[in-house]
Write a protein that holds these residues in place. Structure first.
Motif, PDB file in Angstrom:
ATOM      1  N   TYR A 137     -22.271  -0.089   4.463  1.00 28.12           N
ATOM      2  CA  TYR A 137     -23.191  -0.258   3.326  1.00 28.12           C
ATOM      3  C   TYR A 137     -24.109  -1.463   3.530  1.00 28.12           C
ATOM      4  CZ  TYR A 137     -24.827  -0.885  -1.471  1.00 28.12           C
ATOM      5  OH  TYR A 137     -25.614  -1.045  -2.584  1.00 28.12           O
ATOM      6  N   LYS A 138     -23.550  -2.565   4.025  1.00 26.75           N
ATOM      7  CA  LYS A 138     -24.345  -3.770   4.227  1.00 26.75           C
ATOM      8  C   LYS A 138     -25.391  -3.578   5.324  1.00 26.75           C
ATOM      9  CE  LYS A 138     -23.816  -8.767   4.776  1.00 26.75           C
ATOM     10  NZ  LYS A 138     -22.846  -9.885   4.947  1.00 26.75           N
ATOM     11  N   ARG A 139     -25.043  -2.837   6.377  1.00 26.10           N
ATOM     12  CA  ARG A 139     -25.972  -2.625   7.489  1.00 26.10           C
ATOM     13  C   ARG A 139     -27.065  -1.621   7.152  1.00 26.10           C
ATOM     14  NH1 ARG A 139     -24.577  -4.015  12.697  1.00 26.10           N
ATOM     15  NH2 ARG A 139     -26.687  -3.197  13.116  1.00 26.10           N
ATOM     16  N   THR A 140     -26.783  -0.675   6.267  1.00 25.85           N
ATOM     17  CA  THR A 140     -27.751   0.389   5.979  1.00 25.85           C
ATOM     18  C   THR A 140     -28.468   0.199   4.653  1.00 25.85           C
ATOM     19  OG1 THR A 140     -26.019   1.777   4.963  1.00 25.85           O
ATOM     20  CG2 THR A 140     -26.417   2.052   7.327  1.00 25.85           C
ATOM     21  N   PHE A 141     -28.212  -0.910   3.951  1.00 34.80           N
ATOM     22  CA  PHE A 141     -28.839  -1.117   2.645  1.00 34.80           C
ATOM     23  C   PHE A 141     -30.349  -1.289   2.807  1.00 34.80           C
ATOM     24  CE2 PHE A 141     -30.331  -3.892  -0.783  1.00 34.80           C
ATOM     25  CZ  PHE A 141     -29.935  -3.148  -1.885  1.00 34.80           C
ATOM     26  N   THR A 142     -31.106  -0.527   2.032  1.00 36.12           N
ATOM     27  CA  THR A 142     -32.563  -0.580   2.099  1.00 36.12           C
ATOM     28  C   THR A 142     -33.194  -0.777   0.725  1.00 36.12           C
ATOM     29  OG1 THR A 142     -32.697   1.846   1.951  1.00 36.12           O
ATOM     30  CG2 THR A 142     -32.681   0.865   4.169  1.00 36.12           C
ATOM     31  N   GLY A 143     -32.392  -1.138  -0.262  1.00 34.55           N
ATOM     32  CA  GLY A 143     -32.919  -1.314  -1.604  1.00 34.55           C
ATOM     33  C   GLY A 143     -33.636  -2.637  -1.786  1.00 34.55           C
ATOM     34  N   VAL A 144     -33.861  -2.991  -3.038  1.00 32.27           N
ATOM     35  CA  VAL A 144     -34.594  -4.217  -3.351  1.00 32.27           C
ATOM     36  C   VAL A 144     -33.676  -5.426  -3.359  1.00 32.27           C
ATOM     37  CG1 VAL A 144     -36.045  -5.353  -5.083  1.00 32.27           C
ATOM     38  CG2 VAL A 144     -36.270  -2.885  -4.693  1.00 32.27           C
ATOM     39  N   ILE A 145     -32.554  -5.352  -4.089  1.00 34.55           N
ATOM     40  CA  ILE A 145     -31.633  -6.475  -4.217  1.00 34.55           C
ATOM     41  C   ILE A 145     -30.242  -6.025  -3.786  1.00 34.55           C
ATOM     42  CG2 ILE A 145     -30.607  -8.154  -5.787  1.00 34.55           C
ATOM     43  CD1 ILE A 145     -33.055  -7.935  -7.532  1.00 34.55           C
ATOM     44  N   TYR A 146     -29.701  -6.671  -2.752  1.00 38.34           N
ATOM     45  CA  TYR A 146     -28.366  -6.343  -2.270  1.00 38.34           C
ATOM     46  C   TYR A 146     -27.318  -6.944  -3.205  1.00 38.34           C
ATOM     47  CZ  TYR A 146     -24.132  -6.787   0.543  1.00 38.34           C
ATOM     48  OH  TYR A 146     -22.842  -6.755   0.988  1.00 38.34           O
ATOM     49  N   SER A 147     -26.345  -6.129  -3.622  1.00 35.08           N
ATOM     50  CA  SER A 147     -25.291  -6.566  -4.530  1.00 35.08           C
ATOM     51  C   SER A 147     -23.982  -6.713  -3.753  1.00 35.08           C
ATOM     52  CB  SER A 147     -25.124  -5.559  -5.682  1.00 35.08           C
ATOM     53  OG  SER A 147     -24.038  -5.926  -6.503  1.00 35.08           O
ATOM     54  N   HIS A 148     -23.568  -7.953  -3.552  1.00 35.34           N
ATOM     55  CA  HIS A 148     -22.311  -8.194  -2.836  1.00 35.34           C
ATOM     56  C   HIS A 148     -21.117  -7.734  -3.669  1.00 35.34           C
ATOM     57  CE1 HIS A 148     -19.353 -10.141  -0.273  1.00 35.34           C
ATOM     58  NE2 HIS A 148     -18.865 -10.745  -1.338  1.00 35.34           N
ATOM     59  N   THR A 149     -21.191  -7.907  -4.980  1.00 40.64           N
ATOM     60  CA  THR A 149     -20.071  -7.497  -5.831  1.00 40.64           C
ATOM     61  C   THR A 149     -19.869  -5.985  -5.801  1.00 40.64           C
ATOM     62  OG1 THR A 149     -21.578  -7.462  -7.735  1.00 40.64           O
ATOM     63  CG2 THR A 149     -20.334  -9.478  -7.355  1.00 40.64           C
ATOM     64  N   PHE A 150     -20.964  -5.220  -5.778  1.00 40.56           N
ATOM     65  CA  PHE A 150     -20.829  -3.764  -5.682  1.00 40.56           C
ATOM     66  C   PHE A 150     -20.194  -3.377  -4.354  1.00 40.56           C
ATOM     67  CE2 PHE A 150     -22.513   0.280  -4.110  1.00 40.56           C
ATOM     68  CZ  PHE A 150     -22.090   1.131  -5.113  1.00 40.56           C
ATOM     69  N   ASN A 151     -20.640  -4.021  -3.283  1.00 40.57           N
ATOM     70  CA  ASN A 151     -20.091  -3.704  -1.966  1.00 40.57           C
ATOM     71  C   ASN A 151     -18.615  -4.075  -1.889  1.00 40.57           C
ATOM     72  OD1 ASN A 151     -20.087  -2.777   0.634  1.00 40.57           O
ATOM     73  ND2 ASN A 151     -21.329  -4.422   1.467  1.00 40.57           N
ATOM     74  N   LEU A 152     -18.248  -5.230  -2.457  1.00 41.57           N
ATOM     75  CA  LEU A 152     -16.848  -5.635  -2.469  1.00 41.57           C
ATOM     76  C   LEU A 152     -15.996  -4.682  -3.293  1.00 41.57           C
ATOM     77  CD1 LEU A 152     -14.745  -7.762  -1.658  1.00 41.57           C
ATOM     78  CD2 LEU A 152     -15.367  -9.039  -3.712  1.00 41.57           C
TER      79      LEU A 152
ATOM     80  N   GLY B  81     -29.764   5.957   8.423  1.00 40.17           N
ATOM     81  CA  GLY B  81     -30.188   4.817   7.626  1.00 40.17           C
ATOM     82  C   GLY B  81     -31.035   3.824   8.387  1.00 40.17           C
ATOM     83  N   ASN B  82     -30.837   3.713   9.720  1.00 43.82           N
ATOM     84  CA  ASN B  82     -31.543   2.708  10.501  1.00 43.82           C
ATOM     85  C   ASN B  82     -32.598   3.275  11.442  1.00 43.82           C
ATOM     86  OD1 ASN B  82     -30.012   0.621   9.398  1.00 43.82           O
ATOM     87  ND2 ASN B  82     -28.401   0.842  10.915  1.00 43.82           N
ATOM     88  N   LYS B  83     -32.352   4.469  11.972  1.00 43.92           N
ATOM     89  CA  LYS B  83     -33.255   5.015  12.975  1.00 43.92           C
ATOM     90  C   LYS B  83     -34.407   5.790  12.366  1.00 43.92           C
ATOM     91  CE  LYS B  83     -30.686   3.445  16.297  1.00 43.92           C
ATOM     92  NZ  LYS B  83     -31.159   2.324  17.136  1.00 43.92           N
ATOM     93  N   ILE B  84     -34.131   6.524  11.320  1.00 39.25           N
ATOM     94  CA  ILE B  84     -35.158   7.366  10.713  1.00 39.25           C
ATOM     95  C   ILE B  84     -35.766   6.610   9.539  1.00 39.25           C
ATOM     96  CG2 ILE B  84     -35.646   9.548   9.549  1.00 39.25           C
ATOM     97  CD1 ILE B  84     -33.367  10.784  11.081  1.00 39.25           C
ATOM     98  N   LYS B  85     -37.018   6.251   9.679  1.00 42.91           N
ATOM     99  CA  LYS B  85     -37.716   5.508   8.649  1.00 42.91           C
ATOM    100  C   LYS B  85     -38.553   6.464   7.802  1.00 42.91           C
ATOM    101  CE  LYS B  85     -36.176   1.599  10.160  1.00 42.91           C
ATOM    102  NZ  LYS B  85     -35.183   0.833   9.382  1.00 42.91           N
ATOM    103  N   VAL B  86     -38.348   6.409   6.512  1.00 49.02           N
ATOM    104  CA  VAL B  86     -39.093   7.244   5.576  1.00 49.02           C
ATOM    105  C   VAL B  86     -40.184   6.387   4.945  1.00 49.02           C
ATOM    106  CG1 VAL B  86     -38.966   8.661   3.510  1.00 49.02           C
ATOM    107  CG2 VAL B  86     -37.071   8.663   5.147  1.00 49.02           C
ATOM    108  N   GLU B  87     -41.399   6.872   5.039  1.00 49.17           N
ATOM    109  CA  GLU B  87     -42.530   6.137   4.487  1.00 49.17           C
ATOM    110  C   GLU B  87     -42.611   6.386   2.983  1.00 49.17           C
ATOM    111  OE1 GLU B  87     -47.398   5.822   4.823  1.00 49.17           O
ATOM    112  OE2 GLU B  87     -46.299   7.356   5.933  1.00 49.17           O
ATOM    113  N   ASN B  88     -42.425   5.331   2.221  1.00 46.88           N
ATOM    114  CA  ASN B  88     -42.546   5.440   0.774  1.00 46.88           C
ATOM    115  C   ASN B  88     -43.998   5.233   0.364  1.00 46.88           C
ATOM    116  OD1 ASN B  88     -39.801   5.858   0.262  1.00 46.88           O
ATOM    117  ND2 ASN B  88     -39.389   3.660   0.328  1.00 46.88           N
TER     118      ASN B  88
END
Length: 227
Positions: A44-59, A140-147
């Protein structure tokens, strides 16, 4: 005739229930659940692409995997306990909003992994987690989707719309009008969904310099825009 004595009244069944499951198997299940949960945490930490990473959610993914395994271990040898647990969990309501669909995938992955670890399917959960993690890492890392972007322009002359449309058409690959509204004071506001050419956003300066333009704002848009 059997007589009821003092020991029969205060006899506890805790030791009998404790002996109905293997402590070693339980520890192995919880340990594997922790390792799989930590693997989910890492992916989850390596593939996160959102705006704000939540450590508590990941934990919470690690804790959820272990807690689910603990529940399955506890109810696996007692049918009545399993029915009671289902009834107790049915009244729980989770009010934390999940905006990104991929977060639901990670939650489901952690829960399924905990169930499999508690049920003793160690090989299945390891192989399945490796395959799921590989898919998420690759896509999550190789294929980039253009928003696309949202271009919000506020102006005070209705006649400027044709010139504005011309400038946007020449500088972007694709654009679509999403909304148009009339503001107080005879001001107009129009919102475009645009796809830029090779990250070129210099045209927004030209729009801002046009006569009658009061403001021009460009926002990154992932499909979940809220005003």
């Amino acid at each position: 005739m059997d007589t009821l004595n003092f020991n029969d009244v205060f006899k506890s069944s805790i030791l009998e229930k404790t002996s109905s499951f293997s402590i070693v198997d339980s520890l192995i299940g919880l340990l594997v659940a922790f390792l799989v949960g930590f693997f989910i945490y890492f992916v989850y930490k390596r593939t996160f692409t959102g705006v704000i990473y939540s450590h508590t959610f990941n934990l919470s993914l690690i804790i959820m995997s272990m807690a689910t395994a603990l529940i399955i271990i506890g109810i696996s040898s007692n049918v009545l306990l399993s029915l009671g647990m289902v009834g107790a969990l049915s009244i729980v309501r989770f009010r934390t909003p999940i905006k990104d669909p991929i977060d639901i995938v990670y939650l489901f992955w952690a829960i399924v992994s905990g169930i499999l670890c508690g049920a003793g399917f160690i090989i299945l959960v390891i192989v399945g987690s490796i395959l799921i993690g590989a898919v998420l890492m690759i896509f999550g890392n190789k294929i980039k989707v253009e928003n696309p972007y949202l271009l919000v322009i506020r102006y005070n002359q209705a006649a400027i719309e044709n010139s504005l449309e011309h400038v946007i058409s020449e500088n972007v690959r694709k654009h679509t009008i999403k909304s148009k509204s009339v503001m107080p004071g005879n001001d107009y506001e129009i919102t475009y969904e645009i796809r830029v050419k090779e990250k070129d956003m210099s045209f927004i300066d030209n729009i801002s310099d046009m006569e009658g333009i009061k403001s021009a704002i460009m926002l990154s848009y992932d499909g979940n825009f809220t005003a």
